[in-house]
Design a protein around this motif. Structure first.
Motif, PDB file in Angstrom:
ATOM      1  N   ASN A  40     -40.183  93.902 -18.626  1.00 45.62           N
ATOM      2  CA  ASN A  40     -40.905  94.505 -17.518  1.00 45.62           C
ATOM      3  C   ASN A  40     -42.042  95.418 -17.951  1.00 45.62           C
ATOM      4  O   ASN A  40     -42.996  95.621 -17.212  1.00 45.62           O
ATOM      5  CB  ASN A  40     -39.948  95.290 -16.612  1.00 45.62           C
ATOM      6  CG  ASN A  40     -39.021  94.346 -15.870  1.00 45.62           C
ATOM      7  OD1 ASN A  40     -39.350  93.179 -15.684  1.00 45.62           O
ATOM      8  ND2 ASN A  40     -37.849  94.837 -15.497  1.00 45.62           N
ATOM      9  N   SER A  41     -41.924  95.965 -19.159  1.00 46.73           N
ATOM     10  CA  SER A  41     -42.967  96.902 -19.570  1.00 46.73           C
ATOM     11  C   SER A  41     -44.017  96.253 -20.465  1.00 46.73           C
ATOM     12  O   SER A  41     -45.140  96.720 -20.563  1.00 46.73           O
ATOM     13  CB  SER A  41     -42.354  98.100 -20.288  1.00 46.73           C
ATOM     14  OG  SER A  41     -41.678  97.658 -21.431  1.00 46.73           O
ATOM     15  N   ILE A  42     -43.649  95.116 -21.124  1.00 46.69           N
ATOM     16  CA  ILE A  42     -44.617  94.487 -22.022  1.00 46.69           C
ATOM     17  C   ILE A  42     -45.574  93.613 -21.227  1.00 46.69           C
ATOM     18  O   ILE A  42     -45.157  92.833 -20.383  1.00 46.69           O
ATOM     19  CB  ILE A  42     -43.884  93.616 -23.074  1.00 46.69           C
ATOM     20  CG1 ILE A  42     -42.956  94.460 -23.946  1.00 46.69           C
ATOM     21  CG2 ILE A  42     -44.890  92.859 -23.931  1.00 46.69           C
ATOM     22  CD1 ILE A  42     -43.634  95.309 -24.965  1.00 46.69           C
ATOM     23  N   LYS A  43     -46.828  93.777 -21.501  1.00 46.42           N
ATOM     24  CA  LYS A  43     -47.821  92.936 -20.835  1.00 46.42           C
ATOM     25  C   LYS A  43     -48.887  92.524 -21.836  1.00 46.42           C
ATOM     26  O   LYS A  43     -48.804  92.862 -23.015  1.00 46.42           O
ATOM     27  CB  LYS A  43     -48.435  93.701 -19.667  1.00 46.42           C
ATOM     28  CG  LYS A  43     -48.745  95.153 -19.989  1.00 46.42           C
ATOM     29  CD  LYS A  43     -49.115  95.921 -18.717  1.00 46.42           C
ATOM     30  CE  LYS A  43     -49.155  97.412 -18.941  1.00 46.42           C
ATOM     31  NZ  LYS A  43     -47.856  98.085 -18.943  1.00 46.42           N
ATOM     32  N   TYR A  44     -49.870  91.799 -21.365  1.00 37.76           N
ATOM     33  CA  TYR A  44     -50.968  91.423 -22.239  1.00 37.76           C
ATOM     34  C   TYR A  44     -52.022  92.515 -22.224  1.00 37.76           C
ATOM     35  O   TYR A  44     -52.383  93.010 -21.161  1.00 37.76           O
ATOM     36  CB  TYR A  44     -51.601  90.112 -21.776  1.00 37.76           C
ATOM     37  CG  TYR A  44     -50.672  88.936 -21.872  1.00 37.76           C
ATOM     38  CD1 TYR A  44     -50.126  88.565 -23.099  1.00 37.76           C
ATOM     39  CD2 TYR A  44     -50.333  88.194 -20.744  1.00 37.76           C
ATOM     40  CE1 TYR A  44     -49.273  87.480 -23.195  1.00 37.76           C
ATOM     41  CE2 TYR A  44     -49.483  87.113 -20.831  1.00 37.76           C
ATOM     42  CZ  TYR A  44     -48.951  86.760 -22.056  1.00 37.76           C
ATOM     43  OH  TYR A  44     -48.108  85.701 -22.165  1.00 37.76           O
ATOM     44  N   CYS A  45     -52.522  92.866 -23.393  1.00 37.55           N
ATOM     45  CA  CYS A  45     -53.616  93.832 -23.480  1.00 37.55           C
ATOM     46  C   CYS A  45     -54.840  93.237 -22.775  1.00 37.55           C
ATOM     47  O   CYS A  45     -55.200  92.082 -23.006  1.00 37.55           O
ATOM     48  CB  CYS A  45     -53.932  94.115 -24.946  1.00 37.55           C
ATOM     49  SG  CYS A  45     -55.422  95.098 -25.170  1.00 37.55           S
ATOM     50  N   SER A  46     -55.471  94.033 -21.929  1.00 39.28           N
ATOM     51  CA  SER A  46     -56.587  93.487 -21.155  1.00 39.28           C
ATOM     52  C   SER A  46     -57.832  93.290 -22.024  1.00 39.28           C
ATOM     53  O   SER A  46     -58.788  92.648 -21.619  1.00 39.28           O
ATOM     54  CB  SER A  46     -56.920  94.418 -19.984  1.00 39.28           C
ATOM     55  OG  SER A  46     -57.248  95.698 -20.493  1.00 39.28           O
ATOM     56  N   LYS A  73     -48.589  99.350 -23.648  1.00 37.97           N
ATOM     57  CA  LYS A  73     -49.613 100.146 -22.975  1.00 37.97           C
ATOM     58  C   LYS A  73     -50.959  99.438 -23.063  1.00 37.97           C
ATOM     59  O   LYS A  73     -51.213  98.684 -24.011  1.00 37.97           O
ATOM     60  CB  LYS A  73     -49.666 101.566 -23.557  1.00 37.97           C
ATOM     61  CG  LYS A  73     -50.257 101.697 -24.955  1.00 37.97           C
ATOM     62  CD  LYS A  73     -50.093 103.119 -25.479  1.00 37.97           C
ATOM     63  CE  LYS A  73     -51.370 103.925 -25.379  1.00 37.97           C
ATOM     64  NZ  LYS A  73     -52.377 103.566 -26.393  1.00 37.97           N
ATOM     65  N   ASP A  74     -51.797  99.683 -22.083  1.00 36.32           N
ATOM     66  CA  ASP A  74     -53.047  98.943 -21.985  1.00 36.32           C
ATOM     67  C   ASP A  74     -54.221  99.917 -21.939  1.00 36.32           C
ATOM     68  O   ASP A  74     -54.225 100.807 -21.090  1.00 36.32           O
ATOM     69  CB  ASP A  74     -53.006  98.093 -20.707  1.00 36.32           C
ATOM     70  CG  ASP A  74     -54.172  97.122 -20.645  1.00 36.32           C
ATOM     71  OD1 ASP A  74     -54.803  96.905 -21.691  1.00 36.32           O
ATOM     72  OD2 ASP A  74     -54.434  96.591 -19.554  1.00 36.32           O
TER      73      ASP A  74
END
Ligand code: ATP
Ligand code: MG
Ligand code: ZN
Lengths: 371, 199
Positions: free
Chosen positions: B52-58, B66-67
């Motif tokens: 839930n907390s890991i995403k793709y760096c924009s 974190k992004d």
């Protein structure tokens, strides 16, 4: 190179056997379905990390067991080395050479064995694909990078065909097509170039052996027939140039059919005896003679290139050769090539008993030495 | 075991993970069920939290919590060189080798028509966006040295070179057909040094 010993666990119908072959000619006899070919197969596994009999390698694991383990000790000009092989029912392989793990996907760092079975008649009689297989999997073993380019080419071909298939339903992305053309041309030209180099060395040997086998009566010609208008003396750059222009010219057709129509996957060998094509017009005896010449030439080329002989595995073929060809074969291998011969009709080979150094009787997955 | 049961579902989910066969999956499942309850709970929670907390760096498309990601945010890194790799694990391998102090861009794959992967399925548009303006002086293509990786590198070179940016390909000192993650640290650093300009 020769096999000093092998210990087999749970391979095909062998539970546990220790086999100490002779350095020269070993005759493996026994009734049908006792394990003669299985023994050849076990030896082959130690040289290739694979089998010559089936695509489903795991079916070689004894039906009562979870895995197969075979250890080998080989002798080469450079000293002895050991091979340990393990295959699990999930298809996982472990191969160790002198105790060091090697990557089973790559070619193994030691020479392979040459197999000769009655089915090899298809090299002459069968489809173009069977002749390509002879080049790619027998001749190609002599060049370490061949296997690599072969795999890369197959991959490029597969991806490009997929791109072309999509192009059937919508417009093709020209940038992408050019990229995949480049991959196809790059790997494909290398493959063709390597084939030509190898054939240049092999063909004179085959022709010479064929002349000897037929007592000088008939002339054999072998041509590499390519889907590209190459000539045999072309360099890599020239081949890739030609490849580039030829596929540019058939772009529309390839897109319409969704297929790569030119390249080494379409090429083949053609054998002619006295100018007629042996595949269609050759007698069975002539075809068999070509195959024998191809196999013996491979052994000679092997010796030239690596300074060592490969191991020869003859599965049920000796009794198919007439007395003259049998003695020719024995003369060629004598004292030099470790050979394993299987037969269920020992009588037909008995006349050459002088040449047999070791006779092994196989019954129900058990090996017994004969006096 | 009743088909569709909870145990069977667990085994099925586990065996869908890379490197885990049905037998291992079964062993893991029975371990999780017979060991103390916290072990299973903690694992499930860790997976959920990470997921839930890991995403793709924009910016670079790398996986991050974190992004923008820590690498993109690091002022000590040279922002005018971008190294393009296929996967997040390639970034990790590269970082371990300490051979590179620029920024990364993660494509999340390579061109592969057989899997329906074309330029639009990779983070290429996002990369082009980063190349706007003239901050970036060099793009290093470190896709795998196999057919798909080479095709991808060639495709990128074709669209980036016209922008007036230097495009280099990591040297093929790497074991042929291998993935960056298997390359050891010395070969990676060497490959980086020996990179060549693409034509
Ligand atoms: N995985 C396996 N587990 C157990 N037995 C097997 C396995 N694979 C094959 N066999 C058995 O091995 C026998 C065949 O052995 P093999 O092919 O070596 O025969 P052969 O002695 O060469 O006979 P032929 O003279 O007919 O060529 C068959 O009985 C077959 O059932
Ligand atoms: Mg047999
Ligand atoms: Zn980032």
């Amino acid at each position: 190179m020769y096999l000093i010993k092998t210990e087999i666990y749970n391979f095909r119908n062998y539970a546990h056997e220790l086999f100490l072959p002779d350095q020269h000619v070993n005759l493996i006899t026994g009734r049908n379905a006792q394990g003669k070919t299985n023994l050849l197969e076990a030896i082959y596994v130690g040289t290739a990390g694979n089998t010559f009999r089936t695509n489903r390698f795991t079916e070689t694991i004894n039906r009562q067991s979870e895995n197969t383990k075979i250890s080998y000790l080989f002798n080469t000009a450079g000293g002895t080395f050991s091979v340990f092989f393990e295959l699990n029912s999930n298809g996982k392989k472990l191969i160790m050479v002198d105790g060091q793990k090697v990557n089973p996907g790559k070619s193994l760092p030691f020479p392979a064995a040459i197999v000769f079975t009655p089915d090899d008649l298809d090299i002459v009689k069968g489809s173009p694909a069977r002749r390509r297989k002879y080049i790619d999997f027998e001749l190609g073993l002599l060049d370490f990078s061949y296997r690599y380019y072969y795999q890369q080419y197959q991959k490029a071909l597969y991806e490009r065909n997929n791109l072309l298939k999509r192009a059937k339903s919508r417009n093709i992305d020209n940038d992408l097509l050019e990229i995949w053309n480049h991959q196809l041309i790059d790997t494909g030209s290398r493959l063709i170039y390597k084939r030509l180099q190898l054939l240049k060395k092999l063909v004179p040997l085959v022709k010479d052996l064929f002349l000897q086998l037929t007592g000088g009566g008939e002339g054999l010609e072998i041509k590499y027939y390519s889907s590209l208008k190459i000539s045999l003396n072309m360099e890599y750059d020239q081949i890739s140039n030609l490849f580039f222009h030829e596929i540019a010219a058939i772009k529309a057709e390839e897109c319409a059919r969704g297929l790569s129509l030119k390249g080494p996957h379409r090429d083949e060998l053609i054998f002619y005896i006295d100018s007629t094509e042996a595949r269609q017009y050759g007698s069975r005896g002539q075809q068999r003679t070509i195959v024998l010449a191809l196999k013996l030439a491979l052994i000679e080329l092997w010796k030239k290139e690596t300074d060592d002989y490969p191991i020869l595995l003859l599965d049920d073929v000796l009794q198919e050769l007439d007395a003259g060809r049998q003695s020719f074969l024995f003369k060629k291998i004598q004292g030099q090539v470790q050979t394993f011969i299987t037969t269920s009709s020992e009588r037909e080979i008995k006349q050459f008993s002088d040449n047999l150094n070791n006779v092994i009787k196989v019954a129900g997955g058990k090996l017994g030495q004969e006096e | 075991m009743k088909s569709g049961g909870a145990i069977e579902r667990l085994v099925r989910e586990l065996s869908g993970l890379p490197g885990i066969g049905p037998k291992t999956a079964q062993r893991l499942a029975f371990y999780l069920l017979s060991a103390s309850p916290e072990i299973g709970h903690n694992l499930a929670q860790a997976i959920l939290e990470a997921r839930n907390s890991i995403k793709y760096c924009s910016v670079c498309a790398n996986l991050t919590d974190k992004d923008p990601c820590r690498l993109c945010d690091d002022v000590n890194r040279t922002p005018d060189v971008i190294c393009v790799v296929q996967d997040s694990k390639d970034v990790m391998a590269m970082e371990k080798s300490h051979g590179f102090r620029g920024l990364y861009h993660v494509l999340h794959g390579a061109l592969q028509p057989s899997e329906g992967i074309g330029p639009d399925q990779l983070s290429i548009r996002q990369l082009l966006k980063r190349l706007e303006g003239d901050k970036v002086k060099e793009v290093i293509l470190a896709t795998n040295s196999n057919v798909e990786g080479d095709a991808t590198a060639m495709y990128l070179a074709r669209i980036i070179k016209p922008l007036g940016i230097k495009v280099t390909r990591i040297a093929h000192g790497l074991p042929v057909g291998s993935y960056l993650e298997y390359a050891d640290q010395i070969t990676l650093a060497k490959a980086m040094e020996g990179r060549r300009e693409m034509q």
